[in-house]
Motif scaffolding. Structure first.
Motif, PDB file in Angstrom:
ATOM      1  N   UNK A  52       1.216  -1.072   0.349  1.00 40.23           N
ATOM      2  CA  UNK A  52       0.233   0.296  -0.032  1.00 40.23           C
ATOM      3  C   UNK A  52       0.554   1.010   0.019  1.00 40.23           C
ATOM      4  N   UNK A  53       0.114   2.461  -0.749  1.00 43.64           N
ATOM      5  CA  UNK A  53       0.837   3.846  -0.732  1.00 43.64           C
ATOM      6  C   UNK A  53       0.974   4.288   1.029  1.00 43.64           C
ATOM      7  N   UNK A  54       0.777   3.668   2.128  1.00 43.76           N
ATOM      8  CA  UNK A  54       0.849   4.357   3.426  1.00 43.76           C
ATOM      9  C   UNK A  54       2.385   3.762   4.088  1.00 43.76           C
ATOM     10  N   UNK A  55       2.169   2.497   3.594  1.00 44.37           N
ATOM     11  CA  UNK A  55       3.292   1.594   3.997  1.00 44.37           C
ATOM     12  C   UNK A  55       4.306   1.673   3.688  1.00 44.37           C
ATOM     13  N   UNK A  56       4.382   2.220   1.763  1.00 44.71           N
ATOM     14  CA  UNK A  56       5.607   2.637   1.239  1.00 44.71           C
ATOM     15  C   UNK A  56       6.439   3.413   2.106  1.00 44.71           C
ATOM     16  N   UNK A  57       5.043   4.590   1.927  1.00 45.51           N
ATOM     17  CA  UNK A  57       6.277   5.927   2.593  1.00 45.51           C
ATOM     18  C   UNK A  57       6.589   5.636   3.438  1.00 45.51           C
ATOM     19  N   UNK A  58       5.872   5.129   5.117  1.00 42.53           N
ATOM     20  CA  UNK A  58       6.715   5.044   5.422  1.00 42.53           C
ATOM     21  C   UNK A  58       7.110   4.210   5.989  1.00 42.53           C
ATOM     22  N   UNK A  59       8.104   3.481   5.472  1.00 40.09           N
ATOM     23  CA  UNK A  59       8.634   2.121   5.823  1.00 40.09           C
ATOM     24  C   UNK A  59       9.135   2.140   3.986  1.00 40.09           C
ATOM     25  N   UNK A  60      10.194   3.571   4.127  1.00 43.78           N
ATOM     26  CA  UNK A  60      11.581   3.474   2.775  1.00 43.78           C
ATOM     27  C   UNK A  60      12.240   2.777   2.499  1.00 43.78           C
ATOM     28  N   UNK A  61      12.218   3.147   1.209  1.00 45.68           N
ATOM     29  CA  UNK A  61      13.959   1.608   0.489  1.00 45.68           C
ATOM     30  C   UNK A  61      14.978   2.379   1.374  1.00 45.68           C
ATOM     31  N   UNK A  62      15.460   3.189   1.863  1.00 46.39           N
ATOM     32  CA  UNK A  62      16.079   4.047   1.643  1.00 46.39           C
ATOM     33  C   UNK A  62      16.052   3.624   3.901  1.00 46.39           C
ATOM     34  N   UNK A  63      15.182   3.333   4.503  1.00 49.89           N
ATOM     35  CA  UNK A  63      15.034   3.685   6.162  1.00 49.89           C
ATOM     36  C   UNK A  63      15.032   1.999   6.188  1.00 49.89           C
ATOM     37  N   UNK A  64      15.275   0.921   5.080  1.00 52.05           N
ATOM     38  CA  UNK A  64      15.143  -0.679   5.466  1.00 52.05           C
ATOM     39  C   UNK A  64      16.494  -0.903   5.215  1.00 52.05           C
ATOM     40  N   UNK A  65      17.341  -0.036   4.208  1.00 50.38           N
ATOM     41  CA  UNK A  65      19.357  -0.075   4.142  1.00 50.38           C
ATOM     42  C   UNK A  65      18.829   0.620   5.212  1.00 50.38           C
ATOM     43  N   UNK A  66      18.542   1.218   5.943  1.00 53.05           N
ATOM     44  CA  UNK A  66      19.810   1.802   6.779  1.00 53.05           C
ATOM     45  C   UNK A  66      19.580   1.002   8.304  1.00 53.05           C
ATOM     46  N   UNK A  67      18.193   0.016   8.052  1.00 54.60           N
ATOM     47  CA  UNK A  67      17.934  -0.223   9.253  1.00 54.60           C
ATOM     48  C   UNK A  67      19.127  -2.016   9.153  1.00 54.60           C
ATOM     49  N   UNK A  68      19.524  -2.085   7.975  1.00 54.67           N
ATOM     50  CA  UNK A  68      20.651  -3.134   7.788  1.00 54.67           C
ATOM     51  C   UNK A  68      20.370  -4.474   6.312  1.00 54.67           C
ATOM     52  N   UNK A  69      19.251  -3.777   5.957  1.00 51.77           N
ATOM     53  CA  UNK A  69      18.375  -4.664   4.122  1.00 51.77           C
ATOM     54  C   UNK A  69      18.848  -5.106   4.186  1.00 51.77           C
ATOM     55  N   UNK A  70      20.142  -5.569   3.141  1.00 46.98           N
ATOM     56  CA  UNK A  70      20.879  -5.287   2.133  1.00 46.98           C
ATOM     57  C   UNK A  70      20.414  -5.627   0.609  1.00 46.98           C
ATOM     58  N   UNK A  71      20.301  -5.178  -0.318  1.00 44.88           N
ATOM     59  CA  UNK A  71      19.498  -5.089  -1.876  1.00 44.88           C
ATOM     60  C   UNK A  71      20.608  -6.337  -2.490  1.00 44.88           C
ATOM     61  N   UNK A  72      19.613  -6.904  -3.409  1.00 50.03           N
ATOM     62  CA  UNK A  72      19.881  -7.384  -4.432  1.00 50.03           C
ATOM     63  C   UNK A  72      20.699  -6.903  -5.362  1.00 50.03           C
ATOM     64  N   UNK A  73      20.271  -5.806  -5.938  1.00 51.89           N
ATOM     65  CA  UNK A  73      20.545  -4.918  -7.235  1.00 51.89           C
ATOM     66  C   UNK A  73      22.213  -4.767  -7.046  1.00 51.89           C
ATOM     67  N   UNK A  74      22.789  -4.453  -7.565  1.00 51.44           N
ATOM     68  CA  UNK A  74      24.396  -4.162  -8.809  1.00 51.44           C
ATOM     69  C   UNK A  74      24.703  -3.231  -9.126  1.00 51.44           C
TER      70      UNK A  74
END
Length: 126
Positions: free
Chosen positions: A104-126
């Motif tokens: 949903x838009x609300x969760x995508x705004x609240x939990x942005x990709x930047x926030x998830x990266x800052x929490x330590x979630x690695x990205x698979x894109x190279x």
């Protein structure tokens, strides 16, 4: 095939009903995704890695939604993360399941990709 196996393995180490703290990102899931990216990172189909990365982020948002449990907690968390009040109320009171709301838009705004990266979630894109 490999992406399917990765999703299954990721789901085992990152169950949506598990309500542990975010130490999970520093543990098995982070090690597994980093190793998986190192092994398959130079594949000829980067779209597979992109779809898998999107799936992991959606699963993580689903994890947060399940962790917040009650509607009042969900509303408070969404508002604290800068979501518009009307959208937050509508999403917090939604009867839809966690997987559907994780996109949903609300969760995508609240939990942005930047926030998830800052929490330590690695990205698979190279």
């Amino acid at each position: 095939m490999a992406a399917r196996c990765s999703k299954a393995r990721s789901a085992k180490s990152h169950p949506r009903t598990c309500l542990r703290a975010l130490r999970i990102f520093n543990g098995a899931l982070k090690r597994y995704l980093t190793g998986w990216r190192g092994y398959f990172g130079f594949c000829e189909t980067p779209s597979v890695l992109q779809r898998l990365d999107e799936w992991v982020r959606r699963r993580t948002r689903c994890f947060f939604w399940k962790q917040w449990r009650r509607g009042s907690t969900r509303l408070r968390e969404l508002l604290a993360r800068g979501v518009d009040r009307n959208l937050a109320v509508q999403t917090a009171g939604s009867p839809h399941n966690a997987w559907r709301l994780s996109n949903s838009p609300a969760l995508q705004r609240a939990l942005t990709n930047r926030l998830l990266r800052s929490l330590g979630l690695p990205t698979l894109n190279i």
